[in-house]
Design a protein around this motif. Structure first.
Motif, PDB file in Angstrom:
ATOM      1  N   LEU A  71       0.862  -1.180   0.000  1.00  0.00           N
ATOM      2  CA  LEU A  71       0.000   0.000   0.000  1.00  0.00           C
ATOM      3  C   LEU A  71       0.897   1.227   0.000  1.00  0.00           C
ATOM      4  CD1 LEU A  71      -2.663  -0.993   2.682  1.00  0.00           C
ATOM      5  CD2 LEU A  71      -2.976  -0.881   0.215  1.00  0.00           C
ATOM      6  N   SER A  72       0.483   2.273  -0.673  1.00  0.00           N
ATOM      7  CA  SER A  72       1.288   3.487  -0.661  1.00  0.00           C
ATOM      8  C   SER A  72       0.869   4.363   0.506  1.00  0.00           C
ATOM      9  CB  SER A  72       1.145   4.248  -1.983  1.00  0.00           C
ATOM     10  OG  SER A  72      -0.195   4.598  -2.190  1.00  0.00           O
ATOM     11  N   GLY A  73       1.837   4.919   1.179  1.00  0.00           N
ATOM     12  CA  GLY A  73       1.571   5.867   2.244  1.00  0.00           C
ATOM     13  C   GLY A  73       1.314   5.268   3.615  1.00  0.00           C
ATOM     14  N   ARG A  74       1.268   3.949   3.719  1.00  0.00           N
ATOM     15  CA  ARG A  74       1.073   3.314   5.034  1.00  0.00           C
ATOM     16  C   ARG A  74       1.589   1.886   4.974  1.00  0.00           C
ATOM     17  NH1 ARG A  74      -5.427   2.182   5.282  1.00  0.00           N
ATOM     18  NH2 ARG A  74      -5.624   1.479   3.138  1.00  0.00           N
ATOM     19  N   CYS A  75       1.930   1.356   6.119  1.00  0.00           N
ATOM     20  CA  CYS A  75       2.426  -0.013   6.192  1.00  0.00           C
ATOM     21  C   CYS A  75       1.270  -0.957   5.895  1.00  0.00           C
ATOM     22  CB  CYS A  75       3.002  -0.304   7.575  1.00  0.00           C
ATOM     23  SG  CYS A  75       3.582  -2.015   7.733  1.00  0.00           S
ATOM     24  N   TYR A  93      -1.967  -2.608   7.602  1.00  0.00           N
ATOM     25  CA  TYR A  93      -3.231  -2.732   6.868  1.00  0.00           C
ATOM     26  C   TYR A  93      -3.132  -3.842   5.831  1.00  0.00           C
ATOM     27  CZ  TYR A  93      -4.256   1.701   9.025  1.00  0.00           C
ATOM     28  OH  TYR A  93      -4.467   2.686   9.958  1.00  0.00           O
ATOM     29  N   VAL A  94      -4.229  -4.595   5.705  1.00  0.00           N
ATOM     30  CA  VAL A  94      -4.339  -5.648   4.709  1.00  0.00           C
ATOM     31  C   VAL A  94      -5.633  -5.383   3.942  1.00  0.00           C
ATOM     32  CG1 VAL A  94      -4.521  -8.125   4.304  1.00  0.00           C
ATOM     33  CG2 VAL A  94      -3.071  -7.277   6.169  1.00  0.00           C
ATOM     34  N   GLU A  95      -5.509  -4.943   2.703  1.00  0.00           N
ATOM     35  CA  GLU A  95      -6.666  -4.579   1.883  1.00  0.00           C
ATOM     36  C   GLU A  95      -7.015  -5.762   0.983  1.00  0.00           C
ATOM     37  OE1 GLU A  95      -9.574  -3.056  -0.357  1.00  0.00           O
ATOM     38  OE2 GLU A  95      -7.758  -3.745  -1.355  1.00  0.00           O
ATOM     39  N   LEU A  96      -8.232  -6.303   1.159  1.00  0.00           N
ATOM     40  CA  LEU A  96      -8.620  -7.533   0.470  1.00  0.00           C
ATOM     41  C   LEU A  96      -9.872  -7.390  -0.391  1.00  0.00           C
ATOM     42  CD1 LEU A  96      -8.026 -10.100   3.375  1.00  0.00           C
ATOM     43  CD2 LEU A  96      -6.465  -9.464   1.524  1.00  0.00           C
ATOM     44  N   SER A  97     -10.206  -6.191  -0.828  1.00  0.00           N
ATOM     45  CA  SER A  97     -11.446  -6.009  -1.590  1.00  0.00           C
ATOM     46  C   SER A  97     -11.453  -6.779  -2.904  1.00  0.00           C
ATOM     47  CB  SER A  97     -11.712  -4.519  -1.851  1.00  0.00           C
ATOM     48  OG  SER A  97     -10.700  -3.978  -2.664  1.00  0.00           O
ATOM     49  N   GLN A  98     -10.287  -7.104  -3.442  1.00  0.00           N
ATOM     50  CA  GLN A  98     -10.209  -7.843  -4.705  1.00  0.00           C
ATOM     51  C   GLN A  98      -9.892  -9.327  -4.506  1.00  0.00           C
ATOM     52  OE1 GLN A  98     -10.993  -6.411  -7.721  1.00  0.00           O
ATOM     53  NE2 GLN A  98     -11.641  -4.781  -6.336  1.00  0.00           N
ATOM     54  N   ASP A 121       3.609  -5.624  18.968  1.00  0.00           N
ATOM     55  CA  ASP A 121       2.585  -4.736  19.527  1.00  0.00           C
ATOM     56  C   ASP A 121       1.623  -4.329  18.425  1.00  0.00           C
ATOM     57  OD1 ASP A 121       4.127  -3.066  17.967  1.00  0.00           O
ATOM     58  OD2 ASP A 121       4.376  -1.521  19.472  1.00  0.00           O
ATOM     59  N   GLY A 122       0.597  -3.613  18.779  1.00  0.00           N
ATOM     60  CA  GLY A 122      -0.311  -3.048  17.793  1.00  0.00           C
ATOM     61  C   GLY A 122      -1.302  -4.046  17.234  1.00  0.00           C
ATOM     62  N   ARG A 123      -1.765  -3.742  15.999  1.00  0.00           N
ATOM     63  CA  ARG A 123      -2.805  -4.562  15.408  1.00  0.00           C
ATOM     64  C   ARG A 123      -2.704  -4.544  13.882  1.00  0.00           C
ATOM     65  NH1 ARG A 123      -4.994   0.435  15.703  1.00  0.00           N
ATOM     66  NH2 ARG A 123      -6.811   0.985  14.509  1.00  0.00           N
ATOM     67  N   ARG A 126      -5.944  -8.526  18.139  1.00  0.00           N
ATOM     68  CA  ARG A 126      -4.869  -7.988  17.302  1.00  0.00           C
ATOM     69  C   ARG A 126      -5.312  -7.754  15.866  1.00  0.00           C
ATOM     70  NH1 ARG A 126       0.769  -8.308  18.672  1.00  0.00           N
ATOM     71  NH2 ARG A 126       0.820  -7.982  20.891  1.00  0.00           N
ATOM     72  N   ILE A 127      -6.512  -8.285  15.496  1.00  0.00           N
ATOM     73  CA  ILE A 127      -7.021  -8.088  14.145  1.00  0.00           C
ATOM     74  C   ILE A 127      -8.339  -7.345  14.230  1.00  0.00           C
ATOM     75  CG2 ILE A 127      -7.893  -9.178  12.044  1.00  0.00           C
ATOM     76  CD1 ILE A 127      -6.010 -11.474  12.507  1.00  0.00           C
ATOM     77  N   GLU A 128      -8.420  -6.245  13.488  1.00  0.00           N
ATOM     78  CA  GLU A 128      -9.650  -5.466  13.352  1.00  0.00           C
ATOM     79  C   GLU A 128     -10.136  -5.631  11.916  1.00  0.00           C
ATOM     80  OE1 GLU A 128     -10.650  -0.787  12.910  1.00  0.00           O
ATOM     81  OE2 GLU A 128      -9.247  -1.356  14.491  1.00  0.00           O
ATOM     82  N   VAL A 129     -11.393  -6.038  11.765  1.00  0.00           N
ATOM     83  CA  VAL A 129     -11.937  -6.268  10.433  1.00  0.00           C
ATOM     84  C   VAL A 129     -12.898  -5.152  10.054  1.00  0.00           C
ATOM     85  CG1 VAL A 129     -13.250  -7.850   8.972  1.00  0.00           C
ATOM     86  CG2 VAL A 129     -11.704  -8.774  10.704  1.00  0.00           C
ATOM     87  N   ALA A 130     -12.595  -4.467   8.956  1.00  0.00           N
ATOM     88  CA  ALA A 130     -13.487  -3.464   8.381  1.00  0.00           C
ATOM     89  C   ALA A 130     -14.325  -4.168   7.329  1.00  0.00           C
ATOM     90  CB  ALA A 130     -12.687  -2.319   7.767  1.00  0.00           C
ATOM     91  N   PRO A 131     -15.655  -4.135   7.423  1.00  0.00           N
ATOM     92  CA  PRO A 131     -16.504  -4.932   6.543  1.00  0.00           C
ATOM     93  C   PRO A 131     -16.385  -4.569   5.069  1.00  0.00           C
ATOM     94  CG  PRO A 131     -17.843  -3.463   7.908  1.00  0.00           C
ATOM     95  CD  PRO A 131     -16.412  -3.288   8.331  1.00  0.00           C
ATOM     96  N   ARG A 132     -16.849  -5.495   4.263  1.00  0.00           N
ATOM     97  CA  ARG A 132     -16.797  -5.371   2.801  1.00  0.00           C
ATOM     98  C   ARG A 132     -17.791  -4.358   2.299  1.00  0.00           C
ATOM     99  NH1 ARG A 132     -15.177 -10.228  -1.050  1.00  0.00           N
ATOM    100  NH2 ARG A 132     -13.722  -8.867  -1.938  1.00  0.00           N
TER     101      ARG A 132
END
Length: 118
Positions: A25-29, A61-66, A87-89, A112-118
């Motif tokens: 991802l650009s601009g963030r880990c 961040y793990v972006e899985l929309s595709q 540490d962190g999430r 440790r995992i936060e899921v943002a819905p589809r």
């Protein structure tokens, strides 16, 4: 994270064969994946998660929309990666529907995992 570019997706997509492309991802880990996470593509997925853990600084961040499908072992690799972070999430954005169900079933208390819905 600069070493992470595209995994498992070189060459043309062949019908009936799973493919997975992963890029930073650009601009963030974080990473963006597209395709399927299954037995055939799992080594690429696990390498991408290893690279993600190396750049992790609090939130990744793990972006899985595709991503059309992720199997239980693919979710397990994500959960183990998150549990092994110092540490962190990990914020999973727009996952396929089976990912949050598998997390709730096998790791109901994994904060440790936060899921943002589809």
């Amino acid at each position: 994270m600069d070493a992470l570019r595209m995994v498992g997706g070189s060459g043309p997509v062949v019908p009936g064969r799973a493919a997975l492309e992963v890029s930073p991802l650009s601009g963030r880990c974080g990473i963006r994946a597209s395709g399927e996470i299954c037995e055939v593509t799992r080594p690429s997925w696990e390498r991408a998660l290893t690279e993600l853990s190396r750049c992790h600084e609090g939130v990744s961040y793990v972006e899985l929309s595709q991503v059309a499908f992720v199997d239980v072992a693919g979710v397990t690799a994500l959960a183990v990666t998150a549990m092994n972070l110092p540490d962190g999430r990990v914020v999973v954005e727009h996952p396929p529907p089976q990912l949050p169900r598998v997390l709730r079933l096998f790791w109901p208390d994994l904060d440790r995992i936060e899921v943002a819905p589809r």
